[in-house]
Write a protein that holds these residues in place. Structure first.
Motif, short mmCIF file in Angstrom:
data_model
loop_
_atom_site.label_atom_id
_atom_site.label_comp_id
_atom_site.label_asym_id
_atom_site.label_seq_id
_atom_site.Cartn_x
_atom_site.Cartn_y
_atom_site.Cartn_z
N ALA A 1 3.77 -8.76 6.92
CA ALA A 1 2.83 -8.78 5.79
C ALA A 1 2.10 -7.46 5.70
O ALA A 1 1.86 -6.92 4.62
CB ALA A 1 1.84 -9.92 5.96
N VAL B 1 4.00 -4.70 3.91
CA VAL B 1 3.91 -4.79 2.45
C VAL B 1 2.58 -4.20 1.98
O VAL B 1 2.53 -3.40 1.05
CB VAL B 1 4.05 -6.25 1.99
CG1 VAL B 1 3.96 -6.34 0.48
CG2 VAL B 1 5.36 -6.84 2.48
N LEU B 2 1.50 -4.60 2.65
CA LEU B 2 0.18 -4.10 2.25
C LEU B 2 0.10 -2.59 2.38
O LEU B 2 -0.46 -1.91 1.53
CB LEU B 2 -0.90 -4.72 3.12
CG LEU B 2 -1.30 -6.14 2.76
CD1 LEU B 2 -2.43 -6.58 3.67
CD2 LEU B 2 -1.74 -6.19 1.32
N LEU C 1 1.91 -0.87 -0.38
CA LEU C 1 1.12 -0.88 -1.61
C LEU C 1 -0.05 0.09 -1.50
O LEU C 1 -0.41 0.76 -2.47
CB LEU C 1 0.61 -2.29 -1.91
CG LEU C 1 1.68 -3.35 -2.15
CD1 LEU C 1 1.05 -4.68 -2.51
CD2 LEU C 1 2.64 -2.92 -3.25
N GLY D 1 9.10 -4.42 -1.16
CA GLY D 1 8.01 -5.25 -0.64
C GLY D 1 8.44 -6.72 -0.56
O GLY D 1 8.15 -7.41 0.42
#
Lengths: 300, 315
Positions: free
Chosen positions: A223, A226-227, A230, A278
């Motif tokens: 997770a 992905v963060l 971004l 992602g």
């Protein structure tokens, strides 16, 4: 007689319920297999494409050709060209490589640090733990991006600021996770045994505790990847991260935003790549979390 | 209840202290002479002396800290280097757009996530659930700046039904202009709310009191809609409060995309302009927002869930 009939129905009902549960477990397992496979396929394909960018790419990522500005996607330029006439497909390949490398660094360096801090706090408890948990709580409560931007403000825009900013903040979530696990783990027989044998805290933590703490951290890191992807793309979009002319997916989205009306592809396509990459990571994470009986995600 | 809230406020003091430290350090960690860096071409000796005095950088370190904390509590945040106005006024002007945006985004996220979360829980592991879960995985990975631009492309350029950004006049105008930015943030928050709602609703549906209601012959829609849903909604409060940091992070980027005159856009602009007094002030304000939301969420929890109140009384 009536009681017997009732008991019979009840037994049948239970069998029905058990079958239902079994079916449910099977569907969940199947779903989890599918998402894991698809996720690995997506991330793998993009990683290979990125790492062989210099072989696959049809053009030079930074070659400006103003006669070829804003061409729509075609056989020659698969993803069109940007306002500087650069081939977007080529730039995307190089950008994937850059983004993956940076994101892996800003995810796993803090993970290792956070695990060590969390393991120490959970193992020693007392004032070490009290101080650590206060620091972690304060960090976690605060908007992540604002802290990273504060570091970027100090050091000036660029990758250096992103690295230091995320390293300074990113370890906290891992530390909290590991500390919680460690508090449970330290009461278990094998850790007590290791301590009774007189092993040093260093050895108990590194050789006995860490191997048991690493799984939940790895699930969480999916997770976090992905963060961080971004975040890196977002900072670069704002002009605070990777600087022009280096190809980075978020910066490429920004390149096209003044031309949204004439050339939708400049902004749209690099963004699609971010989403696909992602989503691949979150599928892997979601599936791993299911298998290990954990929740996938950053909070809650 | 007040005792409980008091303890929560005390707990927040750690966060407050950390925020003050970060804010304090932002200027003082700049490599080289911070004031010269800030002023750039305008770094004349008089200007340097003026800024030093304004920010208290000419005092000894110990006094710098005490005067910084004192001034922060008095709401005196110094003077902007670029705009030559008190940081206070600049930040205050930008506060409301950000607050409206956050509230609007939360409302939209709830409107999206409650029905979908319920659908996902009722049809657990069947097609609707899998579609919802897959969509939430994809939207988790969607960059907000990109999503925002895509919404502009669709609703402002192609369909031409909503403004592409800015900030309108009056309630209607503001609502209209903030719709796309709020939707962008809402679509990011919605999946997280949905996940929570799905699992809490599944738990509620499987529980004894719901089974009891069912066996009394209540319609399924009433059992799920009224009984299970009411309990399942409670955890959303804490998800919202935990996510406030992420929401604020979202507004920073989204305000830039849609040119909303809020705190986030101001932060980015100030970093690019090296306007450090404003950055310093913004860090304090963002921190205060987070603390306030967390305290409000605790209060809301106590109001909604009698068990929390009972727990407080027992303490």
């Amino acid at each position: 007689m009536r009681t017997l009939a009732w008991a019979g129905r009840r037994a049948v009902g239970l069998r029905g319920e058990a079958a239902d549960l079994l079916r449910q477990a099977q569907t969940e397992r199947r779903w989890s297999n599918v998402t894991l496979g698809v996720g690995i396929a997506i991330v793998g394909a993009l990683a290979v494409a990125g790492f062989f960018a210099s072989v696959i790419a049809p053009a030079d990522p930074n070659a400006v050709d103003l006669t070829q500005r804003l061409l729509s996607p075609s056989g020659k330029h698969w993803m069109g060209t940007d306002p500087f006439g650069r081939d977007i497909f080529t730039r995307t390949l190089y950008a994937i490589r850059l983004d993956l490398i940076v994101v892996l660094i800003i995810t796993y360096v803090p993970m290792v640090f956070g695990m060590i801090v969390g393991a120490l706090a959970g193992y020693f408890r007392g004032w070490v733990d009290a101080v650590t948990i206060r620091v972690i709580d304060a960090f976690i409560a605060f908007p992540f991006i604002v802290l990273v931007i504060a570091v970027v403000a100090i050091l000036g825009p660029g990758l250096q600021g992103v690295y230091i900013g995320v390293l300074a903040v990113g370890w906290t979530l891992y530390a909290r996770l590991t500390r919680g696990d460690m508090l449970v783990l330290r009461e278990q027989q094998f850790i007590l045994a290791a301590r009774t044998l007189g092993y040093s805290p260093r050895r108990v933590i590194l050789r006995h505790a860490i191997p048991n703490l690493i799984r939940s951290n790895l699930v969480f890191s999916m997770a976090d990847i992905v963060l961080n992807l971004l975040l890196l793309a977002g900072l670069s979009y704002l002009g605070l991260g990777v600087q022009a002319p280096t190809a980075e997916l978020g910066a490429m989205v920004a390149d096209g935003q003044s031309f949204l009306l004439q050339a939708w592809w400049v902004t749209t396509l690099p963004g699609v790549v971010i989403v696909v990459l992602g989503a691949g990571f979150s599928m892997i994470g979601d599936s791993l979390a299911d298998r290990l009986g954990q929740k996938f995600g950053v909070v809650g | 209840m007040w005792g409980f809230l008091g303890r929560r406020v005390l707990h927040s003091i750690w966060v407050l202290a950390a925020i003050i430290i970060v804010s304090f350090l932002v200027i003082r960690l700049i490599p080289g002479d911070p004031v010269v860096q800030m002023l750039g071409l305008q770094a004349t000796p008089e200007n340097i002396a003026a800024v030093n005095e304004d920010l208290g950088l000419d005092l000894p370190m110990g006094q710098q800290i005490t005067s910084f904390v004192q001034r922060a509590f008095q709401g005196d945040l110094g003077t902007s280097i670029i705009k030559r106005a008190p940081v206070n006024d600049i930040v205050f002007d930008r506060l409301l757009p950000s607050v409206y945006l956050l509230l609007y985004a939360t409302v939209l996220a709830l409107i999206i996530s409650v029905p979908l979360g319920a659908l996902s829980a009722i049809y657990r592991n069947r097609v609707p659930d899998q579609i919802v879960r897959l969509t939430s995985m994809v939207s988790f990975a969607m960059p907000q700046f990109w999503l925002g631009l895509m919404l502009i492309l669709l609703f402002a350029i192609q369909l031409d039904v909503l403004p592409s950004g800015g900030y309108g006049e009056g309630f209607g105008g503001i609502l209209l202009h903030l719709t796309l930015p709020a939707l962008t943030i809402g679509l990011y928050l919605a999946p997280q709310l949905m996940r929570t709602l799905r699992s809490s609703l599944i738990e509620a549906i499987d529980s004894d009191y719901v089974e009891a209601a069912r066996s009394r012959g209540y319609r399924e829609s009433r059992v799920v809609g009224k009984l299970a849903m009411r309990n399942a909604l409670v955890p959303l409060i804490s998800v919202l409060s935990i996510n406030i940091g992420f929401l604020i992070s979202g507004t920073v980027i989204v305000e830039v995309v849609f040119q909303v005159p809020g705190l986030g856009a101001l932060l980015v602009q100030s970093v690019l302009n090296r306007d450090y007094p404003v950055i310093q002030g913004l860090i304090l304000v963002f921190g205060a927002m987070v603390i306030l939301v967390n305290i409000l969420a605790d209060a809301a929890y106590a109001v909604v869930d009698p068990r929390v109140r009972a727990g407080m009384a027992a303490e």
